[in-house]
Design a protein around this motif. Structure first.
Motif, mmCIF file in Angstrom:
data_model
loop_
_atom_site.group_PDB
_atom_site.id
_atom_site.type_symbol
_atom_site.label_atom_id
_atom_site.label_comp_id
_atom_site.label_asym_id
_atom_site.label_seq_id
_atom_site.Cartn_x
_atom_site.Cartn_y
_atom_site.Cartn_z
ATOM 1 N N GLU A 199 92.702 -12.363 -8.029
ATOM 2 C CA GLU A 199 91.796 -13.183 -7.229
ATOM 3 C C GLU A 199 90.792 -12.266 -6.546
ATOM 4 O O GLU A 199 91.180 -11.451 -5.708
ATOM 5 N N PRO A 200 89.521 -12.317 -6.945
ATOM 6 C CA PRO A 200 88.862 -13.314 -7.795
ATOM 7 C C PRO A 200 89.100 -13.038 -9.288
ATOM 8 O O PRO A 200 89.579 -11.974 -9.673
ATOM 9 N N VAL A 226 78.342 -7.022 -13.159
ATOM 10 C CA VAL A 226 79.053 -8.255 -13.519
ATOM 11 C C VAL A 226 80.126 -7.973 -14.574
ATOM 12 O O VAL A 226 81.133 -8.689 -14.652
ATOM 13 N N GLU A 262 82.055 -6.723 -7.628
ATOM 14 C CA GLU A 262 80.874 -7.441 -7.136
ATOM 15 C C GLU A 262 81.012 -7.794 -5.658
ATOM 16 O O GLU A 262 80.036 -7.749 -4.906
ATOM 17 N N GLN A 263 82.210 -8.146 -5.241
ATOM 18 C CA GLN A 263 82.429 -8.454 -3.828
ATOM 19 C C GLN A 263 82.148 -7.227 -2.966
ATOM 20 O O GLN A 263 81.537 -7.333 -1.899
ATOM 21 N N GLN A 278 80.148 -4.752 -3.749
ATOM 22 C CA GLN A 278 78.708 -4.496 -3.746
ATOM 23 C C GLN A 278 77.975 -5.434 -2.791
ATOM 24 O O GLN A 278 77.062 -4.997 -2.070
ATOM 25 N N ARG A 279 78.375 -6.707 -2.745
ATOM 26 C CA ARG A 279 77.733 -7.632 -1.807
ATOM 27 C C ARG A 279 78.007 -7.233 -0.357
ATOM 28 O O ARG A 279 77.157 -7.405 0.523
ATOM 29 N N ARG A 307 84.070 -7.824 -14.165
ATOM 30 C CA ARG A 307 85.004 -8.942 -14.357
ATOM 31 C C ARG A 307 85.894 -8.675 -15.566
ATOM 32 O O ARG A 307 87.116 -8.869 -15.510
ATOM 33 N N ASP A 338 87.320 -14.519 -13.343
ATOM 34 C CA ASP A 338 86.394 -15.328 -14.149
ATOM 35 C C ASP A 338 84.971 -15.409 -13.588
ATOM 36 O O ASP A 338 84.027 -14.997 -14.241
ATOM 37 N N THR A 339 84.821 -15.943 -12.385
ATOM 38 C CA THR A 339 83.475 -16.188 -11.867
ATOM 39 C C THR A 339 83.021 -15.156 -10.844
ATOM 40 O O THR A 339 81.933 -15.273 -10.275
ATOM 41 N N ASP A 340 83.843 -14.146 -10.613
ATOM 42 C CA ASP A 340 83.502 -13.089 -9.662
ATOM 43 C C ASP A 340 84.433 -11.920 -9.940
ATOM 44 O O ASP A 340 85.370 -12.024 -10.746
ATOM 45 N N SER A 341 84.188 -10.797 -9.288
ATOM 46 C CA SER A 341 85.060 -9.636 -9.423
ATOM 47 C C SER A 341 85.129 -8.922 -8.091
ATOM 48 O O SER A 341 84.272 -9.091 -7.216
#
Length: 238
Positions: free
Chosen positions: A128-129, A205, A137-138, A140-141, A208, A131-134
């Protein structure tokens, strides 16, 4: 080069020892250095207490996360996936303008699943996360001023720092990220570790796919009779 490794688990220790052997100045980050050094029991993976391990590696400095991050020209994230975003966000100012190589897997342990996957060491963690996130990426945000590169995550870290231990090094490592210079810096480190085949998957991306590979990595290890981790590599033939 001054390199910060955030985390004190088995994977982080593999990088710390290798980087020191390569002549780098290594700064290790942990949440509470005094608490880390005071532990006398093995960690959840069975690794010896970090203070005991550190005594055998003179010249390696232990700091709070923020101090280690500030000292590193390059930073490697070995904080466990459930706590990585919060821990890194708290020291975002110390990571600004730097490359952060992230190899954490977003595992959620002891999941309440309708169809659990039993393994030789317990129920397989959920991710978790997915499929739609990683997690990459979290991170990096959460760290917009830091160049995050996802790498190392498709291998045991002991193999990441010693690729020649499997098939003479004839296997593939991956990188993904949105900053070309940061990916070059990561590839340079992998080359120093001994990797000959580093495949750039493209933007962050693609983290993922790398993170979700963790379950297949475990399954391959089970198939090879290796109950935990896995001493093997994967090769992209092209």
């Amino acid at each position: 080069m001054k390199i910060a490794v955030l985390g004190t688990g088995g994977g982080a220790r593999a990088h710390i020892a290798k980087l020191a052997a390569l002549g780098h100045e290594v700064h290790v980050g942990t949440r509470d250095p005094q608490a880390t050094l005071a532990r006398t029991a093995p960690d959840m993976m069975g690794n010896a207490p970090f203070g005991q391990w550190l005594a055998d590696h003179p010249g390696v400095a232990l700091h709070p996360f923020g101090d280690a991050a500030a000292r590193g020209e390059l930073v490697i994230n070995g904080i466990d996936g459930r706590n990585a975003v919060a821990a890194l966000s708290a020291v975002a100012d110390r990571l600004a303008g730097k490359t952060l190589i992230d190899y954490a897997v977003p595992y959620r342990y002891d999941p309440d699943l309708e169809h659990p996957w039993p393994t030789p060491w317990g129920v397989m963690p959920a991710m978790e996360p997915v499929d739609t996130d990683s997690l990459g990426e979290q991170i990096q945000r959460a760290l917009p001023a830091t160049a995050v590169v996802k790498s190392f995550v498709t291998q045991e870290q002991t193999t990441v720092v010693d690729p020649a231990s499997v098939a003479g090094g004839d296997h593939t490592m991956f990188v993904a990220g949105d900053d070309a210079d940061a990916k070059r810096q990561t590839t340079d480190l992998l080359t120093a570790y001994g990797w000959r085949d580093v495949l750039d998957l493209g933007p962050l991306v693609c983290a993922r796919g790398m993170e979700m590979y963790a379950h297949l990595h475990s399954a391959i290890g089970f198939g090879l009779g290796q109950q935990f981790g896995g001493h093997f590599g994967i090769k992209v033939m092209r």
